[in-house]
Design a protein around this motif. Sequence first.
Motif, PDB file in Angstrom:
ATOM      1  N   ALA A  41      21.335  70.140  85.195  1.00  0.00           N
ATOM      2  CA  ALA A  41      21.724  69.237  86.286  1.00  0.00           C
ATOM      3  C   ALA A  41      23.201  68.873  86.200  1.00  0.00           C
ATOM      4  O   ALA A  41      23.832  68.558  87.214  1.00  0.00           O
ATOM      5  CB  ALA A  41      20.859  67.988  86.243  1.00  0.00           C
ATOM      6  N   ARG A  42      23.783  68.917  85.024  1.00  0.00           N
ATOM      7  CA  ARG A  42      25.196  68.596  84.853  1.00  0.00           C
ATOM      8  C   ARG A  42      26.064  69.859  84.781  1.00  0.00           C
ATOM      9  O   ARG A  42      27.234  69.781  84.403  1.00  0.00           O
ATOM     10  CB  ARG A  42      25.386  67.766  83.586  1.00  0.00           C
ATOM     11  N   ASP A  43      25.459  71.002  85.021  1.00  0.00           N
ATOM     12  CA  ASP A  43      26.134  72.290  84.964  1.00  0.00           C
ATOM     13  C   ASP A  43      26.621  72.627  83.557  1.00  0.00           C
ATOM     14  O   ASP A  43      27.605  73.357  83.368  1.00  0.00           O
ATOM     15  CB  ASP A  43      27.330  72.349  85.931  1.00  0.00           C
ATOM     16  N   TYR A  44      25.928  72.043  82.538  1.00  0.00           N
ATOM     17  CA  TYR A  44      26.259  72.375  81.159  1.00  0.00           C
ATOM     18  C   TYR A  44      25.359  73.506  80.614  1.00  0.00           C
ATOM     19  O   TYR A  44      25.484  73.885  79.443  1.00  0.00           O
ATOM     20  CB  TYR A  44      26.096  71.163  80.247  1.00  0.00           C
ATOM     21  N   PHE A  45      24.457  73.981  81.450  1.00  0.00           N
ATOM     22  CA  PHE A  45      23.448  74.961  81.001  1.00  0.00           C
ATOM     23  C   PHE A  45      23.324  76.021  82.077  1.00  0.00           C
ATOM     24  O   PHE A  45      23.287  75.699  83.282  1.00  0.00           O
ATOM     25  CB  PHE A  45      22.104  74.251  80.793  1.00  0.00           C
ATOM     26  N   SER A  46      23.221  77.293  81.661  1.00  0.00           N
ATOM     27  CA  SER A  46      23.122  78.372  82.645  1.00  0.00           C
ATOM     28  C   SER A  46      21.678  78.486  83.170  1.00  0.00           C
ATOM     29  O   SER A  46      20.716  78.074  82.515  1.00  0.00           O
ATOM     30  CB  SER A  46      23.551  79.700  82.017  1.00  0.00           C
ATOM     31  N   GLN A  47      21.584  79.065  84.337  1.00  0.00           N
ATOM     32  CA  GLN A  47      20.257  79.278  84.930  1.00  0.00           C
ATOM     33  C   GLN A  47      19.431  80.231  84.074  1.00  0.00           C
ATOM     34  O   GLN A  47      18.218  80.053  83.919  1.00  0.00           O
ATOM     35  CB  GLN A  47      20.410  79.840  86.360  1.00  0.00           C
ATOM     36  N   GLN A  48      20.057  81.221  83.505  1.00  0.00           N
ATOM     37  CA  GLN A  48      19.338  82.188  82.666  1.00  0.00           C
ATOM     38  C   GLN A  48      18.750  81.516  81.425  1.00  0.00           C
ATOM     39  O   GLN A  48      17.615  81.757  81.049  1.00  0.00           O
ATOM     40  CB  GLN A  48      20.301  83.311  82.268  1.00  0.00           C
TER      41      GLN A  48
ATOM     42  N   LEU B 193      12.749  72.429  76.920  1.00  0.00           N
ATOM     43  CA  LEU B 193      12.802  72.594  78.373  1.00  0.00           C
ATOM     44  C   LEU B 193      13.296  71.327  79.048  1.00  0.00           C
ATOM     45  O   LEU B 193      14.094  71.376  80.007  1.00  0.00           O
ATOM     46  CB  LEU B 193      11.411  72.973  78.906  1.00  0.00           C
ATOM     47  N   SER B 194      12.866  70.160  78.564  1.00  0.00           N
ATOM     48  CA  SER B 194      13.332  68.886  79.127  1.00  0.00           C
ATOM     49  C   SER B 194      14.845  68.732  78.935  1.00  0.00           C
ATOM     50  O   SER B 194      15.571  68.291  79.845  1.00  0.00           O
ATOM     51  CB  SER B 194      12.594  67.719  78.473  1.00  0.00           C
ATOM     52  N   ARG B 195      15.327  69.100  77.747  1.00  0.00           N
ATOM     53  CA  ARG B 195      16.778  69.019  77.481  1.00  0.00           C
ATOM     54  C   ARG B 195      17.547  70.003  78.367  1.00  0.00           C
ATOM     55  O   ARG B 195      18.620  69.685  78.895  1.00  0.00           O
ATOM     56  CB  ARG B 195      17.010  69.320  76.007  1.00  0.00           C
TER      57      ARG B 195
ATOM     58  N   PHE C 251      17.981  78.397  81.147  1.00  0.00           N
ATOM     59  CA  PHE C 251      16.908  77.498  81.586  1.00  0.00           C
ATOM     60  C   PHE C 251      15.609  78.277  81.803  1.00  0.00           C
ATOM     61  O   PHE C 251      14.518  77.818  81.424  1.00  0.00           O
ATOM     62  CB  PHE C 251      17.336  76.789  82.874  1.00  0.00           C
ATOM     63  N   GLU C 252      15.693  79.440  82.410  1.00  0.00           N
ATOM     64  CA  GLU C 252      14.484  80.237  82.640  1.00  0.00           C
ATOM     65  C   GLU C 252      13.880  80.703  81.311  1.00  0.00           C
ATOM     66  O   GLU C 252      12.654  80.787  81.172  1.00  0.00           O
ATOM     67  CB  GLU C 252      14.821  81.442  83.515  1.00  0.00           C
ATOM     68  N   ARG C 253      14.764  80.983  80.342  1.00  0.00           N
ATOM     69  CA  ARG C 253      14.241  81.357  79.034  1.00  0.00           C
ATOM     70  C   ARG C 253      13.482  80.199  78.399  1.00  0.00           C
ATOM     71  O   ARG C 253      12.456  80.404  77.727  1.00  0.00           O
ATOM     72  CB  ARG C 253      15.398  81.811  78.153  1.00  0.00           C
ATOM     73  N   ALA C 254      13.912  79.006  78.602  1.00  0.00           N
ATOM     74  CA  ALA C 254      13.208  77.828  78.072  1.00  0.00           C
ATOM     75  C   ALA C 254      11.849  77.658  78.744  1.00  0.00           C
ATOM     76  O   ALA C 254      10.852  77.279  78.112  1.00  0.00           O
ATOM     77  CB  ALA C 254      14.075  76.593  78.259  1.00  0.00           C
ATOM     78  N   GLU C 255      11.800  77.934  80.060  1.00  0.00           N
ATOM     79  CA  GLU C 255      10.522  77.860  80.768  1.00  0.00           C
ATOM     80  C   GLU C 255       9.527  78.893  80.226  1.00  0.00           C
ATOM     81  O   GLU C 255       8.327  78.603  80.025  1.00  0.00           O
ATOM     82  CB  GLU C 255      10.737  78.083  82.259  1.00  0.00           C
ATOM     83  N   LEU C 256      10.012  80.101  79.977  1.00  0.00           N
ATOM     84  CA  LEU C 256       9.148  81.144  79.418  1.00  0.00           C
ATOM     85  C   LEU C 256       8.643  80.745  78.023  1.00  0.00           C
ATOM     86  O   LEU C 256       7.497  81.018  77.652  1.00  0.00           O
ATOM     87  CB  LEU C 256       9.906  82.468  79.347  1.00  0.00           C
ATOM     88  N   GLY C 257       9.496  80.094  77.274  1.00  0.00           N
ATOM     89  CA  GLY C 257       9.084  79.642  75.945  1.00  0.00           C
ATOM     90  C   GLY C 257       7.945  78.646  76.012  1.00  0.00           C
ATOM     91  O   GLY C 257       7.024  78.659  75.179  1.00  0.00           O
ATOM     92  N   VAL C 258       7.976  77.748  77.008  1.00  0.00           N
ATOM     93  CA  VAL C 258       6.882  76.778  77.165  1.00  0.00           C
ATOM     94  C   VAL C 258       5.589  77.480  77.534  1.00  0.00           C
ATOM     95  O   VAL C 258       4.508  77.187  76.989  1.00  0.00           O
ATOM     96  CB  VAL C 258       7.259  75.726  78.230  1.00  0.00           C
ATOM     97  N   ARG C 259       5.687  78.435  78.474  1.00  0.00           N
ATOM     98  CA  ARG C 259       4.472  79.134  78.880  1.00  0.00           C
ATOM     99  C   ARG C 259       3.886  79.946  77.714  1.00  0.00           C
ATOM    100  O   ARG C 259       2.662  80.001  77.521  1.00  0.00           O
ATOM    101  CB  ARG C 259       4.774  80.042  80.069  1.00  0.00           C
ATOM    102  N   GLU C 260       4.752  80.561  76.943  1.00  0.00           N
ATOM    103  CA  GLU C 260       4.271  81.341  75.788  1.00  0.00           C
ATOM    104  C   GLU C 260       3.601  80.439  74.758  1.00  0.00           C
ATOM    105  O   GLU C 260       2.534  80.769  74.213  1.00  0.00           O
ATOM    106  CB  GLU C 260       5.453  82.081  75.162  1.00  0.00           C
ATOM    107  N   SER C 261       4.193  79.296  74.497  1.00  0.00           N
ATOM    108  CA  SER C 261       3.601  78.355  73.526  1.00  0.00           C
ATOM    109  C   SER C 261       2.264  77.824  74.029  1.00  0.00           C
ATOM    110  O   SER C 261       1.317  77.618  73.247  1.00  0.00           O
ATOM    111  CB  SER C 261       4.570  77.210  73.255  1.00  0.00           C
TER     112      SER C 261
END
Length: 354
Positions: free
Chosen positions: A126-133, A118-120, A135-145
């Motif tokens: 922030a540099r537009d190298y990653f899609s919003q979708q 999620l940090s990565r 990023f949200e999947r990474a957030e869900l992964g943290v909550r699940e863990s």
Amino acid sequence: MRYLPFCSLLMLLLVGCQEPASESPAQADARLVRMAPLTADAATTLSLTGVLRARYETPQAFEVGGQIATRHVDAGQRVTQGEVLFTLDPSDLEESLAAARAELAAAEASLEVAEAELSRAERLLARDYFSQQAFERAELGVRESATRRDAAAARLAQARNALEDATLRAEADGILIEVSGEPGQVVGVGQAVATLAQAGPREVEVHFPARVRPPEAGELLAGERRLPLSRREVAGAVDPASRTWRARYRLEAPLDEYRLGDVVQTRFTLEEAPPQARFRVPIAALDERGEGPRLWRIVEGEAQPLPVTLHRMTREHAWVSGEGLETGQTVIGLGTHLLTPGMAVRALGEEGSE
């Protein structure tokens, strides 16, 4: 004429030797009967035996299942709160605890990986190298863990508690009135292995006949002492086997000379007075020929039946009530099964007065 004095003397002798006038035919045929007095039933008390019990008698059981490893107590032993009673074989519980610890460690490692991803993702977004979708999947992964980590921590706490529950301790001061668990025995959750009579108030358990509702108060007879009892509870129904009401009475004063389980004498005053007077008569005075219970009395030299209500009987006496019954009144007390209404009878002892 010289025979006249002799004849007169002979007539006088014959008159003097005559028997008294014979009884009338009705009197001669009258049956002699024995009478019995009616005795008022003044007993308003009921004496019963009871058993001295503790107010709180708590079954002691493990909160986990397993095989009993050690037993530290015996029946009749006095114990204090927290004292060890039994222990279970901890092998399986220790394995469960180790597995729970490993599961928690894995969940924490998974959470660390998810947080790093999620940090990565935040830096790339922030540099537009990653899609919003993504990023949200990474957030869900943290909550699940994190949720898995919390679940593993809860299972670890349960395993730790289960291992502690493998040692059964007394929950209060008291006396063990029953101990049934033995080393090597496999027990389930909640299966009682002992019964603890907790220190504190004592009670008396009494079983009343089904016809008697347990009164609210009574007394315990301890030698010359009379200790008051007050009713705490009554069973909701009559016991189908013994046909008795089970009642518990609080003991309002200390009774140090008796031990738990001792049989004691109790006495109770019946709450409900009988609607009419009851009388005690010999059991032989009661006549029952399919027409209801009745007594017999003498009315103008004849036997006449008197219907009564039967309340209880013993081997020697019956307790009855009915209209026309009075204390001291006499009834026929023997051979009532041979009587018929209007039969001529005489009370035994009156024949000499005729």
